[in-house]
Motif scaffolding. Structure first.
Motif, PDB file in Angstrom:
ATOM      1  N   ASP A   1      40.350  33.532  34.681  1.00  0.00           N
ATOM      2  CA  ASP A   1      41.790  33.521  34.819  1.00  0.00           C
ATOM      3  C   ASP A   1      42.294  34.010  36.168  1.00  0.00           C
ATOM      4  O   ASP A   1      43.295  33.524  36.672  1.00  0.00           O
ATOM      5  CB  ASP A   1      42.395  34.369  33.702  1.00  0.00           C
ATOM      6  CG  ASP A   1      43.684  33.766  33.226  1.00  0.00           C
ATOM      7  OD1 ASP A   1      43.749  32.536  33.103  1.00  0.00           O
ATOM      8  OD2 ASP A   1      44.633  34.543  33.019  1.00  0.00           O
ATOM      9  N   HIS A   2      41.579  34.955  36.738  1.00  0.00           N
ATOM     10  CA  HIS A   2      42.096  35.519  37.992  1.00  0.00           C
ATOM     11  C   HIS A   2      41.941  34.562  39.167  1.00  0.00           C
ATOM     12  O   HIS A   2      42.385  34.845  40.263  1.00  0.00           O
ATOM     13  CB  HIS A   2      41.396  36.852  38.288  1.00  0.00           C
ATOM     14  CG  HIS A   2      39.921  36.716  38.461  1.00  0.00           C
ATOM     15  ND1 HIS A   2      39.062  36.578  37.395  1.00  0.00           N
ATOM     16  CD2 HIS A   2      39.167  36.685  39.566  1.00  0.00           C
ATOM     17  CE1 HIS A   2      37.833  36.475  37.867  1.00  0.00           C
ATOM     18  NE2 HIS A   2      37.864  36.538  39.162  1.00  0.00           N
ATOM     19  N   LEU A   3      41.342  33.425  38.950  1.00  0.00           N
ATOM     20  CA  LEU A   3      41.251  32.422  40.006  1.00  0.00           C
ATOM     21  C   LEU A   3      42.315  31.340  39.856  1.00  0.00           C
ATOM     22  O   LEU A   3      42.400  30.418  40.646  1.00  0.00           O
ATOM     23  CB  LEU A   3      39.854  31.773  40.013  1.00  0.00           C
ATOM     24  CG  LEU A   3      38.703  32.730  40.338  1.00  0.00           C
ATOM     25  CD1 LEU A   3      37.390  31.987  40.347  1.00  0.00           C
ATOM     26  CD2 LEU A   3      38.949  33.393  41.684  1.00  0.00           C
ATOM     27  N   ARG A   4      43.121  31.490  38.817  1.00  0.00           N
ATOM     28  CA  ARG A   4      44.232  30.551  38.598  1.00  0.00           C
ATOM     29  C   ARG A   4      45.540  31.235  38.955  1.00  0.00           C
ATOM     30  O   ARG A   4      45.688  32.435  38.794  1.00  0.00           O
ATOM     31  CB  ARG A   4      44.287  30.118  37.128  1.00  0.00           C
ATOM     32  CG  ARG A   4      43.226  29.120  36.757  1.00  0.00           C
ATOM     33  CD  ARG A   4      43.831  28.023  35.868  1.00  0.00           C
ATOM     34  NE  ARG A   4      43.181  26.766  36.092  1.00  0.00           N
ATOM     35  CZ  ARG A   4      43.676  25.808  36.883  1.00  0.00           C
ATOM     36  NH1 ARG A   4      44.827  25.977  37.481  1.00  0.00           N
ATOM     37  NH2 ARG A   4      43.027  24.686  37.039  1.00  0.00           N
ATOM     38  N   LEU A   5      46.466  30.436  39.431  1.00  0.00           N
ATOM     39  CA  LEU A   5      47.769  30.981  39.796  1.00  0.00           C
ATOM     40  C   LEU A   5      48.826  30.171  39.076  1.00  0.00           C
ATOM     41  O   LEU A   5      48.980  28.978  39.342  1.00  0.00           O
ATOM     42  CB  LEU A   5      47.945  30.885  41.327  1.00  0.00           C
ATOM     43  CG  LEU A   5      48.995  31.730  42.012  1.00  0.00           C
ATOM     44  CD1 LEU A   5      48.794  33.193  41.698  1.00  0.00           C
ATOM     45  CD2 LEU A   5      48.939  31.498  43.509  1.00  0.00           C
TER      46      LEU A   5
ATOM     47  N   MET B   1      37.567  27.938  33.682  1.00  0.00           N
ATOM     48  CA  MET B   1      37.631  28.801  34.863  1.00  0.00           C
ATOM     49  C   MET B   1      38.202  30.174  34.488  1.00  0.00           C
ATOM     50  O   MET B   1      39.099  30.281  33.670  1.00  0.00           O
ATOM     51  CB  MET B   1      38.549  28.162  35.906  1.00  0.00           C
ATOM     52  CG  MET B   1      38.466  28.875  37.235  1.00  0.00           C
ATOM     53  SD  MET B   1      39.707  28.320  38.389  1.00  0.00           S
ATOM     54  CE  MET B   1      39.949  26.622  37.938  1.00  0.00           C
TER      55      MET B   1
END
Lengths: 149, 149
Positions: free
Chosen positions: A3-7, A1
DNA sequence: TTACAACAGTTGCATTGGCAAGTAAACTGA
DNA sequence: TCAGTTTACTTGCCAATGCAACTGTTGTAA
């Protein structure tokens, strides 16, 4: 996935802030407030009254981040327990002024050293300088949020 | 009055932390979550699931600072809304495993950039270095609280 | 093994909390 | 001066929360 969709929560400031706030409230409630039959919200109101003297409910609400309707009922409870006094303002009769009763003041003054103690426990091992930086940042953040509530 | 009986709230860390936490939650709720019919607690659960994958409810509760009984009902609501899936663990049938549904994952992935944005707004004007210091301190504080819950 | 303790989750119950609507007082300006 | 607006607070209603009690499962140790 991507990276900007992971927190990464451990690096996400709102998460860190909320977690610490909850832990502090839970500790203080369990170790101290419970035996005085106080909720954390009550403590916040008493502390705000102690720090800033008599205030209108609307100012108390802003100080404590408690909704005005909740605060209205909370003050009623504090008054019933003779920890606070509520009276209509002389100068503006739609306002109400809340202040500590002598018993309320005595109680707060017993709790303040304990509260300080908890703060000290929480910041154990932190340098004075880092502490100052963090406090400045928290004040700044609050200011930055003040835009449109 | 002697000084140790007074509490300057603007210099009292638990107060600063709680105030910022409340402001962040209020902003995110008003600006973003409300339109998706999500509470801040729901968001925290979804974010925790997104960050750490499927988890037992007890772990979710620890991650989000939500009481286990409250969390149980919260997950029920998320499942009803088809944002999460709950199933009994294979290996240990007293445990329950919660995970995001595809719809839940899609929703979180739409919200994460917005959440990042809010964080950026909050820390506007803060140096990278000060931010790092503050995050370290918040993690440290949480660790210091972990003693006896 | 089998009794007992610890653990994970759920539910009943009473309290709390927040929103929206209501009351009443104080501004506002034409 | 008075109709309309804003301000401060309160209350009705319902959703959400927290604690304690309960169910069922797993771990422990004699």
């Amino acid at each position: 996935m991507t990276d900007h969709l992971r927190l990464d929560l451990d690096d996400y400031l709102p998460y860190l802030v909320h977690r610490v706030g909850s832990a502090l409230a839970a500790r203080f409630t369990a170790e101290t407030l419970a035996r005085h039959d106080l909720s954390i919200a009550m403590w916040r109101v008493l502390a705000a009254l102690s720090a800033n003297g008599e205030q209108r409910q609307i100012d108390l609400a802003a100080m404590t981040s408690i909704d005005v309707s909740t605060l209205s009922r909370l003050v009623t409870r504090l008054v019933r327990r003779r920890l606070a006094i509520r009276r209509r303002s002389k100068s503006n009769s739609r306002e109400v002024v809340v202040q500590l009763s002598p018993a309320g003041r005595a109680l707060v003054e017993r709790l303040i050293p304990v509260a300080r103690n908890l703060e000290d426990t929480a910041i154990a091992g932190v340098s004075r300088k880092d502490l100052a930086v963090a406090k400045r940042l928290l004040r700044r953040m609050h200011g930055n949020m003040a835009g449109q509530p």
